[in-house]
Write an enzyme that holds these catalytic residues in place. Structure first.
Site, short mmCIF file in Angstrom:
data_model
loop_
_atom_site.label_atom_id
_atom_site.label_comp_id
_atom_site.label_asym_id
_atom_site.label_seq_id
_atom_site.Cartn_x
_atom_site.Cartn_y
_atom_site.Cartn_z
N TYR A 36 0.86 -1.25 0.14
CA TYR A 36 0.15 -0.09 0.18
C TYR A 36 0.93 1.37 0.09
O TYR A 36 0.53 2.31 -0.09
CB TYR A 36 -0.86 0.00 1.20
CG TYR A 36 -1.95 -1.39 1.50
CD1 TYR A 36 -2.21 -2.10 0.40
CD2 TYR A 36 -2.54 -1.36 2.63
CE1 TYR A 36 -2.96 -2.93 0.47
CE2 TYR A 36 -3.51 -2.38 2.78
CZ TYR A 36 -3.47 -3.30 1.55
OH TYR A 36 -4.62 -4.33 1.73
N HIS A 94 0.84 -11.86 2.44
CA HIS A 94 -0.01 -11.07 1.68
C HIS A 94 -0.82 -11.98 0.46
O HIS A 94 -2.11 -12.03 0.71
CB HIS A 94 0.47 -9.91 0.85
CG HIS A 94 -0.67 -8.92 0.71
ND1 HIS A 94 -0.40 -7.64 0.77
CD2 HIS A 94 -1.85 -8.96 0.54
CE1 HIS A 94 -1.36 -6.91 0.45
NE2 HIS A 94 -2.25 -7.64 0.06
#
Length: 252
Positions: A36, A94
């Site tokens: 991000y 992730h």
């Protein structure tokens, strides 16, 4: 893990004031990720807020290029530096791709946990068979997946129930898709509320599912928190469950 029904998803948030506002509104679960590119923003928001650090659950995720056996610890330390924290409460893998190998990645993540850099290990975007393989190496504290009225996986819900961990639902509003779904809109009208509230209420109506919608304004942040208190009838839940599920936003 015992996670609150609604946390803050921070993908796309670039202003630390949003994170601070969320905490001041009552958010206690904050979710970010290396990919991000905003861990420093989240950390600045945490530092500026009045809440005690011990009252917050902070999660981040190792990206696919940080999953090699020798890369896990330095990547984790980099994330902690950006966040300005000594440890995170929850550290995810992730996605199970890139440098991911359960035989090497997960022992390295477990070593990070044993070193005190995280309290819990989580997984994200795993398939049931990948979850089973991972459990040979780590205790899975949470599994983060795409979960909303327009796309959800019964097999992943069942695995979480069987093994006693929470599903953390990202994109609970289906990227805005729920605002146009006639079933969601009709139920929202019947409750004199928004499609967003109905979607969040439906997601959190499952006893082992929490969610992390993104919001930026104080009004939306507060509304998302309050949505978990909306009580849907069994018939309404069944109508939502019957929606054709085809709109996966983030396929592997």
């Amino acid at each position: 893990m015992d996670l609150p029904p609604v946390g803050l998803g921070t993908m796309g948030i670039e202003d630390a004031a949003v994170v601070r506002t969320a905490i001041d509104c009552g958010y206690r679960h904050l979710d970010t990720a290396q990919i991000y590119d905003n861990e420093a923003v989240v950390g600045a928001g945490i530092a500026a807020a009045a809440a005690d650090r011990d009252d917050l659950t902070v999660a981040t995720k190792l990206w696919t290029d940080a999953l090699g056996a020798t890369a896990v610890r330095p990547a984790t330390e980099t994330s902690l530096d950006r966040l300005g924290l000594d440890a995170v409460d929850l550290l995810y893998v992730h996605r199970p791709r890139g440098d991911y190998d359960p035989e090497t990645t997960l022992p390295a993540v477990e070593a990070v946990r044993e070193a005190g850099l995280t309290d819990h290990v989580g997984l994200s975007n795993f398939e049931p068979e990948q979850l089973a393989a991972a459990r040979e190496h780590v205790d899975v504290a949470a599994h983060q997946v795409e979960f909303h009225p327009l796309y959800w996986r019964e097999s992943l819900l069942a695995d979480a129930r069987e093994h006693g961990y929470p599903l953390v639902a990202y994109s609970p509003l289906a990227g805005g898709g729920v605002f146009e779904d006639p079933t969601i809109v009709d139920i929202a009208d019947r409750h004199d509320t928004s499609p967003a509230a109905v979607s969040i209420a439906w997601v959190t109506s499952y006893d082992n599912v929490v969610t992390i919608p993104k919001a930026s304004s104080q009004s939306h942040l507060s509304a998302n928190l309050a949505a978990a208190d909306l009580q849907l009838t069994d018939a309404e839940r069944a109508r939502i469950e019957a929606i054709e599920r085809e709109e996966e936003l983030f396929p592997e």
